[in-house]
Write an enzyme that holds these catalytic residues in place. Sequence first.
Site, PDB file in Angstrom:
ATOM      1  N   TRP A  21       0.941  -1.300  -0.143  1.00  0.00           N
ATOM      2  CA  TRP A  21       0.210  -0.075   0.010  1.00  0.00           C
ATOM      3  C   TRP A  21       0.768   1.108  -0.128  1.00  0.00           C
ATOM      4  O   TRP A  21       0.285   2.334  -0.310  1.00  0.00           O
ATOM      5  CB  TRP A  21      -0.874   0.107   1.079  1.00  0.00           C
ATOM      6  CG  TRP A  21      -0.207   0.200   2.413  1.00  0.00           C
ATOM      7  CD1 TRP A  21       0.651  -0.547   3.005  1.00  0.00           C
ATOM      8  CD2 TRP A  21      -0.651   1.028   3.546  1.00  0.00           C
ATOM      9  NE1 TRP A  21       0.991  -0.098   4.301  1.00  0.00           N
ATOM     10  CE2 TRP A  21       0.187   0.928   4.676  1.00  0.00           C
ATOM     11  CE3 TRP A  21      -1.722   1.877   3.731  1.00  0.00           C
ATOM     12  CZ2 TRP A  21      -0.029   1.699   6.052  1.00  0.00           C
ATOM     13  CZ3 TRP A  21      -1.666   2.976   4.842  1.00  0.00           C
ATOM     14  CH2 TRP A  21      -0.955   2.975   6.042  1.00  0.00           C
ATOM     15  N   ASP A  22       2.056   1.109   0.192  1.00  0.00           N
ATOM     16  CA  ASP A  22       3.011   2.094   0.055  1.00  0.00           C
ATOM     17  C   ASP A  22       2.999   2.952  -0.896  1.00  0.00           C
ATOM     18  O   ASP A  22       2.931   4.279  -0.949  1.00  0.00           O
ATOM     19  CB  ASP A  22       4.418   1.824   0.388  1.00  0.00           C
ATOM     20  CG  ASP A  22       4.770   0.914   1.513  1.00  0.00           C
ATOM     21  OD1 ASP A  22       3.709  -0.173   1.953  1.00  0.00           O
ATOM     22  OD2 ASP A  22       5.879   0.720   2.115  1.00  0.00           O
ATOM     23  N   GLU A  60       0.361  -2.773  12.753  1.00  0.00           N
ATOM     24  CA  GLU A  60       0.475  -4.309  12.570  1.00  0.00           C
ATOM     25  C   GLU A  60       0.664  -5.072  14.007  1.00  0.00           C
ATOM     26  O   GLU A  60       0.304  -6.355  13.763  1.00  0.00           O
ATOM     27  CB  GLU A  60       1.532  -4.664  11.475  1.00  0.00           C
ATOM     28  CG  GLU A  60       1.023  -4.151  10.230  1.00  0.00           C
ATOM     29  CD  GLU A  60       2.461  -4.525   9.160  1.00  0.00           C
ATOM     30  OE1 GLU A  60       3.441  -4.424   9.626  1.00  0.00           O
ATOM     31  OE2 GLU A  60       1.844  -4.312   7.961  1.00  0.00           O
ATOM     32  N   LYS A  62       2.737   0.272  16.340  1.00  0.00           N
ATOM     33  CA  LYS A  62       3.755   0.293  15.495  1.00  0.00           C
ATOM     34  C   LYS A  62       3.948   1.488  14.705  1.00  0.00           C
ATOM     35  O   LYS A  62       5.061   1.868  14.644  1.00  0.00           O
ATOM     36  CB  LYS A  62       3.795  -1.001  14.456  1.00  0.00           C
ATOM     37  CG  LYS A  62       4.856  -1.191  13.549  1.00  0.00           C
ATOM     38  CD  LYS A  62       4.770  -2.152  12.702  1.00  0.00           C
ATOM     39  CE  LYS A  62       5.850  -2.746  11.751  1.00  0.00           C
ATOM     40  NZ  LYS A  62       5.711  -3.655  10.924  1.00  0.00           N
ATOM     41  N   GLN A  63       3.047   1.942  14.224  1.00  0.00           N
ATOM     42  CA  GLN A  63       3.108   3.238  13.189  1.00  0.00           C
ATOM     43  C   GLN A  63       1.700   3.814  13.313  1.00  0.00           C
ATOM     44  O   GLN A  63       0.424   3.416  13.672  1.00  0.00           O
ATOM     45  CB  GLN A  63       3.293   2.727  11.869  1.00  0.00           C
ATOM     46  CG  GLN A  63       2.141   1.855  11.024  1.00  0.00           C
ATOM     47  CD  GLN A  63       2.872   0.862  10.065  1.00  0.00           C
ATOM     48  OE1 GLN A  63       3.624  -0.174  10.391  1.00  0.00           O
ATOM     49  NE2 GLN A  63       2.659   1.300   9.089  1.00  0.00           N
TER      50      GLN A  63
END
Length: 720
Positions: free
Chosen positions: A306-307, A448, A556-557
């Site tokens: 998806w980046d 994630e 995580k992000q």
Amino acid sequence: MEIGTWEIKETSFLRDKVEQNGSRFLIGNGFMGYRGTLEEFGKKQLVALNMAGLFDKNGDSWRESVNAPNPFYVKTVANGVELNVLTADILDHEQTLNIRHGIHTRKTVFNVNGAKITVKSERFLSMQRENLAALKYTVSTDTDITLSVDTYLDTDIWNIHGDHFTVKSQKDNFLELETIERKLPIFVYQHISGLESGSAKTVKAGEDVSFTKLCGIYWGEKTVNSDKDFSANSELSFDTLISEHKAVWEEVWDNCDVKIGGDDEAQFAMRYSLYHLNSIVPRNTDKCSIPARGLSGQVYKGAAFWDTEMFMMPFFSFTAPNLCKNLAAYRINTIAGAKRKAKEFGYEGAFYAWESHETGDDACTLFNVNDIFTGRPLRTYFKDCQIHVSADVVYGLWEYCVVSGDYSLLLSGGLEMMYECLYFFYSYSVYKPLKNRFELHNTVGPDEYHERVNNNAFTNRMVRYVADAFESALKYVKENSSKYYDEFCKTHDISFAENFKERLYVPGPNQDKIIEQFDGYYKLEDTTLETLRNREIKKNEYWGAHGLASTTRILKQADVVMLLNVFRSEYEQSVKKANWEFYEPYTEHGSSLSACAYGIVAAGIGKQDWAYKYFMKTATVDLTGDTKQYLGDMYIGGTHPAANGGSWNTAVFGFGGVSYNNGVLDISPSLPKHWNKLEFKLIWQGIRLNIVIEDNKVKITSAQPTDNIKVTVNKKEYKF
Ligand code: IFM
């Protein structure tokens, strides 16, 4: 490492930086990428000519992108001593990457029993002729020496999951290879001028031995007539080839450069990010996308995530719409794989690959990380539950249409793709009769570390986006191509769409303005990053998959903050601020995708210092190498194109304050205090604009008529 206006330079040879410099000094032309290794290096130093869109599987190992033979290998021996930085005595060493023109150079002075011997090289992958790799190599000496120089197409190259080709035939200047799994041909040619390879000769003090080497790399259908193509190319001189290569780069910069006044460090980092994006974007095909590690090797299997859609396509849609269109078309072309995946998991429609290869089938496995304690594969749910990928793919396509004003892809599979993604989400959703709403259960959001959660706010909002975008796309097609529309409605049952859209649950801000990341997030242990770090038993322990973070609030992000970033015009400032402040301390930024979301949102809520900090974090990621190198025991180094895209997004959407709604482009800037200027280019609905933000003023110019576009500054309309 030294940083100049347009170059990075390493001024000594550092053995422990070989791997990192391989990524830092990468050159690429979208068709292939060559790691920043030295000519005498081999497999152990991670030499790789990484091919875009070419994949292979060896036995039961993971499928990954193919590294072709090394075109730039040179073995030089002077008075019996190999001129190799790893073994010889070095007096001086410089490795340079010119990011304006994508040219790598090195200069090493060796001491061979008192003789000072200098090796210089210059290389590039032609932006004008994508199959062409070119090298100029020179040896000079201050003492008479016996010298032998040998260069060939070297197959001693880096591979993570086994070899990927067999050699079918080999001649002096030609290698015919075949990939292992799909038996695709790869042809590699070389043409050397000015060298009798291998034979030892005497070189007098003050003399040079110099040669140029052109290599042609072709695979698949492109191998047909490749001999003719390569011989035509190799008739051209190195100088001609390098000038046309530079001219393409000049044009690239002309379309996309971002100028930052008052901050040389930020300026370089910004351009370095743009250099990487432009080196790895496919320039002539819609059959592949940009891998998560660019063309720096086989990490993450060389797959696209998806980046591309969420982090890189905004840059391309505004600066190189033709390339962005290819990226969007790649997903249309790979819908068959997405449909297979949906079926495999028992759903309808198109469930896009979490890790996408050339057919759209998923390269991600159900056990994608190894447990560092036992060495056993860990069950991860990226593949089967990170469903937001199908929404991200729609986002990439639809935002391209809106920004470029080019809706033609809708009629060549785009509308169909949007429909299939929406239908997938409908089939995935759970209808809650007592609440009269659709929910999305068993999902993984961008964070994630928390798997199989219900109603992840980002995911649910992205699915609503798909429903909205499909409705708008359908309307567009109805108004502009009624025949296509009629046929589409006859062959597709669209009756579910409206109901699904209206009843889809999207978690919103609670009374305290915080959006809960997913159902039950608040019930998790409220702890700190530091506490979690102290709990680690082993370095590189994976915090997800029942690991340390999964029972805590540590993420995580960017997840909710990613939501606020993507839909920044939708949420009130106070909501953005409350959530940014709530989630920031919990965020590990364990992914390079995280910093830019925090940076962009911070810039919009008046947290300029934080925004700058996150901008620099995303923009310098491949300069500092300050990222995770291991996920469990899996090596994840390489370049970080999503972060590179994130730099542009933070500069332009964050500090430049660029947004667009209902056909109007708005620029509401808020620069970091010490920036005295920000200048960038945008192509908005086909019109090229140059934007200069200086002294609290915004100056917009265009060489084209601007009557058909609407642009506002701080939400006020101006004619220009
Ligand atoms: O797509 C990302 C993901 O969000 C976090 N792990 C790495 C992937 C590839 O960059």
